[in-house]
Design a protein around this motif. Structure first.
Motif, PDB file in Angstrom:
ATOM      1  N   UNK A  35       0.842  -1.211   0.000  1.00 15.63           N
ATOM      2  CA  UNK A  35       0.000   0.000   0.000  1.00 15.63           C
ATOM      3  C   UNK A  35       0.871   1.253   0.000  1.00 15.63           C
ATOM      4  N   UNK A  36       1.913   1.277   0.820  1.00 14.59           N
ATOM      5  CA  UNK A  36       2.820   2.433   0.842  1.00 14.59           C
ATOM      6  C   UNK A  36       3.484   2.610  -0.509  1.00 14.59           C
ATOM      7  N   UNK A  37       3.930   1.522  -1.129  1.00 13.20           N
ATOM      8  CA  UNK A  37       4.572   1.581  -2.449  1.00 13.20           C
ATOM      9  C   UNK A  37       3.591   2.115  -3.490  1.00 13.20           C
ATOM     10  N   UNK A  38       2.337   1.628  -3.459  1.00 14.88           N
ATOM     11  CA  UNK A  38       1.326   2.095  -4.407  1.00 14.88           C
ATOM     12  C   UNK A  38       1.064   3.593  -4.237  1.00 14.88           C
ATOM     13  N   UNK A  39       0.953   4.065  -3.016  1.00 15.83           N
ATOM     14  CA  UNK A  39       0.699   5.487  -2.768  1.00 15.83           C
ATOM     15  C   UNK A  39       1.869   6.326  -3.272  1.00 15.83           C
ATOM     16  N   UNK A  71       1.656  10.958 -10.649  1.00 11.47           N
ATOM     17  CA  UNK A  71       0.749  12.093 -10.780  1.00 11.47           C
ATOM     18  C   UNK A  71       1.547  13.381 -10.973  1.00 11.47           C
ATOM     19  N   UNK A  72       2.580  13.580 -10.155  1.00 14.32           N
ATOM     20  CA  UNK A  72       3.423  14.771 -10.292  1.00 14.32           C
ATOM     21  C   UNK A  72       4.147  14.766 -11.635  1.00 14.32           C
ATOM     22  N   UNK A  73       4.583  13.605 -12.061  1.00  9.97           N
ATOM     23  CA  UNK A  73       5.301  13.478 -13.319  1.00  9.97           C
ATOM     24  C   UNK A  73       4.390  13.736 -14.512  1.00  9.97           C
ATOM     25  N   UNK A  74       3.192  13.168 -14.482  1.00 10.27           N
ATOM     26  CA  UNK A  74       2.273  13.317 -15.616  1.00 10.27           C
ATOM     27  C   UNK A  74       1.734  14.738 -15.744  1.00 10.27           C
ATOM     28  N   UNK A  75       1.851  15.535 -14.691  1.00  4.81           N
ATOM     29  CA  UNK A  75       1.444  16.942 -14.788  1.00  4.81           C
ATOM     30  C   UNK A  75       2.335  17.704 -15.764  1.00  4.81           C
ATOM     31  N   UNK A  76       3.532  17.216 -15.996  1.00  2.76           N
ATOM     32  CA  UNK A  76       4.472  17.878 -16.899  1.00  2.76           C
ATOM     33  C   UNK A  76       4.361  17.384 -18.336  1.00  2.76           C
ATOM     34  N   UNK A  77       3.509  16.406 -18.576  1.00  2.00           N
ATOM     35  CA  UNK A  77       3.369  15.808 -19.900  1.00  2.00           C
ATOM     36  C   UNK A  77       1.962  16.068 -20.437  1.00  2.00           C
ATOM     37  N   UNK A  78       1.757  15.802 -21.725  1.00  2.00           N
ATOM     38  CA  UNK A  78       0.409  15.968 -22.277  1.00  2.00           C
ATOM     39  C   UNK A  78      -0.557  14.836 -21.917  1.00  2.00           C
ATOM     40  N   UNK A  79      -0.119  13.842 -21.169  1.00  2.00           N
ATOM     41  CA  UNK A  79      -0.975  12.698 -20.823  1.00  2.00           C
ATOM     42  C   UNK A  79      -1.998  13.083 -19.755  1.00  2.00           C
ATOM     43  N   UNK A  80      -3.061  12.306 -19.687  1.00  2.00           N
ATOM     44  CA  UNK A  80      -4.112  12.510 -18.692  1.00  2.00           C
ATOM     45  C   UNK A  80      -3.577  12.144 -17.308  1.00  2.00           C
ATOM     46  N   UNK A  81      -3.733  13.030 -16.360  1.00  2.00           N
ATOM     47  CA  UNK A  81      -3.189  12.838 -15.013  1.00  2.00           C
ATOM     48  C   UNK A  81      -3.917  11.760 -14.214  1.00  2.00           C
TER      49      UNK A  81
END
Length: 145
Positions: A17-21, A28-38
């Motif tokens: 669970x900790x690893x998944x979070x 989520x932070x990484x995808x904010x910098x890309x054109x992909x859906x967050x």
């Protein structure tokens, strides 16, 4: 179930669970910098396939990685239950291939964000922390190279 086995499984579940979070937060932070859906950061297999698509020029690299990982595990488990060694060795080879593909993806991910080998090492060994560092840092997404 014994008390020891219950403790082991509980510890594993807490770690998972900790690893998944951490993975979800990092992606989520990484995808904010890309054109992909967050929102895709919350779906484990899909986020990996999205990252392959973002950092690798090949459209099929993510699918090949997924087939090698799942197929290798399945063949290894079939071998364990049937005793066919050749199937087990094929499963191990496929799992090793999936690890090699994932290491190459980590290198390409670093290059896609114009970063160096230190981040690649971090992505290989502690992927969630590497993604959080990239996502919260000054790196900008440059695309597949």
């Amino acid at each position: 179930m014994t008390v020891e086995l219950t403790k082991i499984l509980t510890n594993y579940a807490v770690f998972a669970v900790i690893w998944y979070v951490l993975q979800t937060f990092g992606y989520f932070r990484l995808l904010r910098k890309t054109p992909a859906n967050k929102v895709l950061a919350f779906i484990p297999v899909v986020r990996e396939l999205v990252m392959f698509k973002l950092v690798w020029k090949s459209k099929f690299a993510g699918i090949i990685w997924f087939v090698c990982a799942i197929g290798g595990l399945a063949l290894f488990l079939v071998s364990a239950s049937t005793g066919l060694q050749i199937v087990g060795w094929l499963g191990i080879v496929m799992m090793i291939a999936s690890i090699v593909i994932h290491i190459k993806r980590s290198r390409k991910q670093s290059k896609a964000f114009n970063l160096s080998g230190g981040i690649t090492t971090l992505l290989i060994f502690v992927n969630p922390i590497g993604n959080i560092v990239i996502g919260m840092g000054q790196a900008e997404y440059k695309g597949a190279k």
